[in-house]
Design an enzyme around this catalytic site. Structure first.
Site, PDB file in Angstrom:
ATOM      1  N   GLU A   1       0.776  -1.241   0.000  1.00 36.14           N
ATOM      2  CA  GLU A   1       0.000   0.000   0.000  1.00 36.14           C
ATOM      3  C   GLU A   1       0.809   1.295   0.000  1.00 36.14           C
ATOM      4  O   GLU A   1       0.254   2.364   0.222  1.00 36.14           O
ATOM      5  CB  GLU A   1      -1.010   0.016   1.169  1.00 36.14           C
ATOM      6  CG  GLU A   1      -1.995  -1.138   1.104  1.00 36.14           C
ATOM      7  CD  GLU A   1      -3.108  -1.101   2.147  1.00 36.14           C
ATOM      8  OE1 GLU A   1      -4.139  -1.758   1.901  1.00 36.14           O
ATOM      9  OE2 GLU A   1      -2.959  -0.446   3.188  1.00 36.14           O
TER      10      GLU A   1
ATOM     11  N   GLU B   1      -7.071  -7.722  -1.489  1.00 37.51           N
ATOM     12  CA  GLU B   1      -7.445  -7.486  -0.085  1.00 37.51           C
ATOM     13  C   GLU B   1      -8.877  -6.996  -0.037  1.00 37.51           C
ATOM     14  O   GLU B   1      -9.242  -6.090  -0.791  1.00 37.51           O
ATOM     15  CB  GLU B   1      -6.571  -6.394   0.564  1.00 37.51           C
ATOM     16  CG  GLU B   1      -5.334  -6.864   1.266  1.00 37.51           C
ATOM     17  CD  GLU B   1      -4.733  -5.762   2.161  1.00 37.51           C
ATOM     18  OE1 GLU B   1      -5.504  -4.987   2.771  1.00 37.51           O
ATOM     19  OE2 GLU B   1      -3.498  -5.693   2.251  1.00 37.51           O
TER      20      GLU B   1
END
Length: 881
Positions: free
Chosen positions: A459, A556
């Site tokens: 991320e 995710e």
């Protein structure tokens, strides 16, 4: 040689020495541990850490008990020292070089031998080798003087005079420590939104003495390649040696794979210093090579291979290994009718839909993570029809056994490098440490067929693109430069030079080739037309599939739930057993998490109103697990039925990895496996929503659509059975069998469509609130899918549901137990719970539409019928009042 050599009887060790090999002696076992001011001194096991040493000597309680994560902060703020004496187990004069090798030091320490400082460590993920040839004596004192990771990280941050490197601290709800991005240590050890802060100190992997003459093998790896033009497999066998001699050493290397009638001998030469030999071994063309397949797609065949080195000046040396054959490609190509690029994996030339979850460290204290624990968790993933896990970048590069098990059971690994949700420094010292880490880890792991992708970070592309840390616009350029320096110019460069056999992406989520085109940082890394996405939304109704991104790859996504009462009970006291207790707030590390679960549950279920506070807490736990399972079922089925279609330019979803597989402690989290391995309802649901053959239903503009989803390698002609039940009766209202339905290999195709109003009319007396639909696929050859369900309304609005009398009889059959359940009425979300008896059921959390159902219990430890009877609690939705 690893520590296995230690188990050899002394006689064999002497023989190895006689053959001119090396002496390898582990220093694992009993060490002394003392606190900074010397007030505490105790025996400590190595590998291990300070917390488990204190626990083992009875000096602290279970660190996971109640609020102990806060009570025991002092442990990680102190500077501890490990020490031990050892006799040198061999004649020093016989050896040209003696090293002291640490496979893993956590994290910042000075290493001393006989009061001589050998050097320092500052990276948990690195291997450290110190030359002690001139320092070792007959009897030796080795010391590892640790510095608190917390104070070191703060000091590094203070000394970083250039631009700031956010985030400084975790959000207060995480109750964590600051500046974790300034230390090369497990990032979640300073706290995460699902885990506690336990910044450990310790020697967390093996430590040993290695003595040798001439040369010594440090790394050994095997990488398979398939040469398309020659239609032939070949292996790249790489050996990296420490060469002591001042001039090159010549010799022969022979590689032998008996099962594949392959044997090749090479003339080799080792250069002084770090000498490396790369052998290209052609596999005999007449041998039938069985390739390695992911779980559900074939076998995980491996072959025994022996590599023998016959070098001048020393006897022969043998290396035994397991070799697997598989290819992997990450396909990013234009898709007709859709802007952007595909993003999917081809294994052995076959596109594979990736089904699985995300892996986090299994414990805050790695020395507690045994082979058996890893095996149980990974086997549970495979048993739920998963074929992949992502080893997430805020934890650790897992132990060798983790990847060995994945190789054996066919679990593909998306391997992140250990950088997560933060910006990182790029000064020279930091980069050098990272370069050593990356090179060590790639060399250590690249022989594993289970690893199919390297990924630079978690991320961090998104963090800059979405400006999570509110950086001034004028400074963004500096941070982009840092980002490219770290992940592209250093990490990527090393990975590509060390391993040509698998793909690399810089981040997750990323837009893949599009991110590369945009200078490695895309404007929107969450773009559904490229790469992978992470998606979380706790406010919308999770039963509504239109809220989910029709992405190329969902790496995710998730919802939280509470672990079972039996799991919570172990670390709490009776005053903690309520949803709003201090303990329940303390264990929730995600801002507003407990309230979000209530809201998400409240969309479709009546919240518990019991006057008994403990019962109300247990009911709430049950409902959060039902909610989580149903939410992730809806979302995953959406990703699976989107794999073969493009709608409004979006689709061709080829991966679903929900967040998260396992837990690091006993707390509310996104996991489907509780700490200790117990299956939550989500994990039982996963077994069905990841089934190789599955009918999936969704509703769009009043129409019911059913898709046939298949991971099977062949088309099948099947019968679709659709059964409508009234909530008030175990007798079906109407059934429909549609025969000759073709479910295509490895795809998702529409197989049934009907307007809900027609369906309700056809099944007289049905309304949305009074009826429920179940459906399954059945083939003549014994092929069948799980029975799936579709709710026509929220269950809190269901009409005709009656409280049922559930009962179970239990019997033993060999080493499994048979539970025969009986019900007097339709029962949604029937759950069997046997408390802390370790094991799992064949099915759980199911909709019971027949009077009788048989469920199997697979114990993980010895138990008996009496014990199971006295522990069993049966719950269904109407038991919650």
């Amino acid at each position: 040689m690893g520590s296995a050599a230690l188990l050899l009887p002394a006689l064999l060790l002497r023989l190895a020495v006689a053959a001119g090999g090396a002496e390898v002696r582990s220093l694992r076992g009993s060490w002394r541990l003392r606190s900074g001011n010397g007030s505490l001194s105790l025996r400590a096991e190595v590998p291990g850490c300070v917390h488990t040493a204190l626990l083992g000597r009875g000096l602290i309680q279970d660190p996971y008990y109640r609020f102990n994560d806060m009570m025991y902060r002092w442990i990680s703020l102190d500077n501890w020292t490990y020490s031990r004496t050892f006799k040198t187990p061999f004649d020093i004069r016989k050896w040209q070089k003696v090293n002291l090798v640490f496979e893993g030091v956590d994290t910042v320490a000075q290493i001393l031998l006989n009061n001589v400082t050998l050097g320092g460590t500052d990276n948990m993920f690195n291997r450290y080798s110190f030359d002690i040839t001139s320092v070792i004596q007959e009897v030796n004192l080795v010391e590892v003087r640790f510095v608190s990771a917390v104070s070191y990280a703060a000091e590094q941050s203070r000394c970083h005079k250039a631009h700031s490197i956010p985030p400084a601290c975790p959000p207060p709800v995480q109750k964590g420590e600051c500046h974790v991005n300034f230390i090369r240590k497990e990032q979640c050890s300073f706290s995460w939104d699902w885990g506690p802060s336990f910044p450990t100190q310790g020697i967390w992997k093996d430590v040993r003495i290695e003595a040798y003459n001439h040369y010594h093998l440090i790394y050994f790896s095997i990488t398979p390649f398939f040469a398309k033009s020659a239609q032939q497999w070949y292996l790249e066998v790489e050996s990296i040696f420490d060469v002591v001699s001042s001039k090159p050493i010549a010799g022969l290397a022979t590689v032998n794979i008996p099962k594949l009638q392959t044997q090749q001998t090479f003339s080799v030469k080792l250069q002084p210093g770090e000498g490396s030999i790369v052998l290209l071994v052609n596999i005999n063309k007449s041998a039938a090579v069985e390739v390695w397949w992911p779980n559900g797609h074939g076998k995980q065949t491996g072959y025994n291979m022996t590599t023998t080195f016959m070098m001048e000046a020393r006897g022969q040396m043998e290396k035994f290994s397991k070799v697997y054959f598989r290819t992997v490609e990450l396909v990013q190509e234009p898709i007709p009718g859709s802007p952007g690029l595909s993003f999917y994996f081809r294994i052995n030339g076959r596109p594979i839909f990736i089904k699985g979850s995300n892996w986090i460290p299994a414990d805050s204290f790695q020395d507690r993570v045994t082979y058996d624990i890893l095996r149980l968790l990974l086997k549970s993933a495979a048993d739920a029809n998963m074929n992949a896990l992502r080893v997430w970048g805020g934890g650790i590069y897992e132990q060798d056994e983790f990847y060995d098990i994945c190789d054996e059971i066919g679990i593909m690994i998306w391997q992140d490098f250990m950088f997560a949700c933060a910006l990182y420094p790029t000064d020279q010292n930091y980069l050098e440490s990272v370069r050593a880490e990356v090179s060590h880890q790639v060399r250590r792991l690249k022989s594993h067929p289970s690893i199919i992708l390297w990924s630079g970070n978690n991320e961090n592309e998104a963090a800059i693109a979405s400006n999570w840390f509110s950086l001034p616009y004028s400074d963004i350029g500096v941070y982009i430069k840092d980002y490219v320096t770290l992940y592209v110019k250093n990490i990527r460069e090393i990975v590509l030079s060390e391993d040509k056999s698998r793909p690399f992406v810089t981040s997750s989520p990323t837009n893949g080739l599009e991110s590369v085109k945009e200078g490695w940082l895309s404007q929107n890394p969450y773009d559904t037309h490229y790469g992978d996405t992470h998606f979380y939304d706790y406010n919308s109704d999770c039963w509504n599939w239109t809220m989910y991104p029709k992405t190329r790859f969902a790496s995710e996504y998730g919802f939280q739930s509470w672990p079972s009462f039996s799991t919570i009970e172990k670390v709490s006291s009776p005053e903690d057993w309520s949803y709003t207790s201090n303990f329940s707030l303390h264990r929730q590390h995600h801002e507003g998490g407990n309230i979000q679960m209530l809201q998400e549950t409240g969309h479709h279920f009546k919240l518990p109103q019991s006057s008994d506070p403990v019962q109300k807490f247990k009911d709430m736990i049950y409902l959060t697990q039902v909610m989580q399972a149903q939410c992730i079922k809806t979302e995953t089925e959406f990703y699976r039925f989107s794999q073969s279609e493009i709608i409004n330019g979006e689709g061709h979803t080829m991966g679903a990895l929900y967040w998260q597989l396992n837990d690091i402690w006993q707390a509310p989290s996104w996991a489907s496996l509780e700490y200790g391995g117990k299956w939550k309802l989500l994990h039982y649901f996963a077994q069905n929503f990841f089934a190789p053959l599955l009918p999936v239903a969704y509703e769009d503009k009043g129409m019911l659509h059913i898709y046939g989803v298949s991971d099977l390698h062949e088309d099948h002609k099947l019968t679709l059975r659709v059964i409508v039940h009234a909530w008030s009766s175990l007798e079906p209202v109407c059934t429909l069998a549609k025969e000759g339905v073709t479910v295509k290999a490895q795809s998702a195709v529409p197989i049934y469509k009907e307007s809900i109003s027609d369906l309700l009319e056809r099944c007289r007396n049905c309304t949305r609130k009074s009826c429920v639909i179940t459906f399954c696929l059945v083939g003549e050859d014994g092929l069948w899918s799980p029975t799936n369900h579709y709710f026509l309304s929220s269950l809190k609005d269901a009409v005709g549901l009656e409280k049922t009398q559930l009962s179970a009889s239990i019997s033993q059959q060999d080493d499994i137990y048979i539970f025969v359940l009986q019900t007097t009425a339709i029962a949604p979300f029937v759950t069997l719970d046997v408390g802390s008896i370790k094991g799992r059921f064949s099915d759980n959390g199911f909709l019971m539409t027949e009077k009788k159902k048989m469920v199997v219990f697979y114990p993980w430890e010895p138990t008996n019928v009496e014990e199971l009877k006295s522990s069993l609690i049966l719950t269904s939705l109407l038991d919650v009042v």
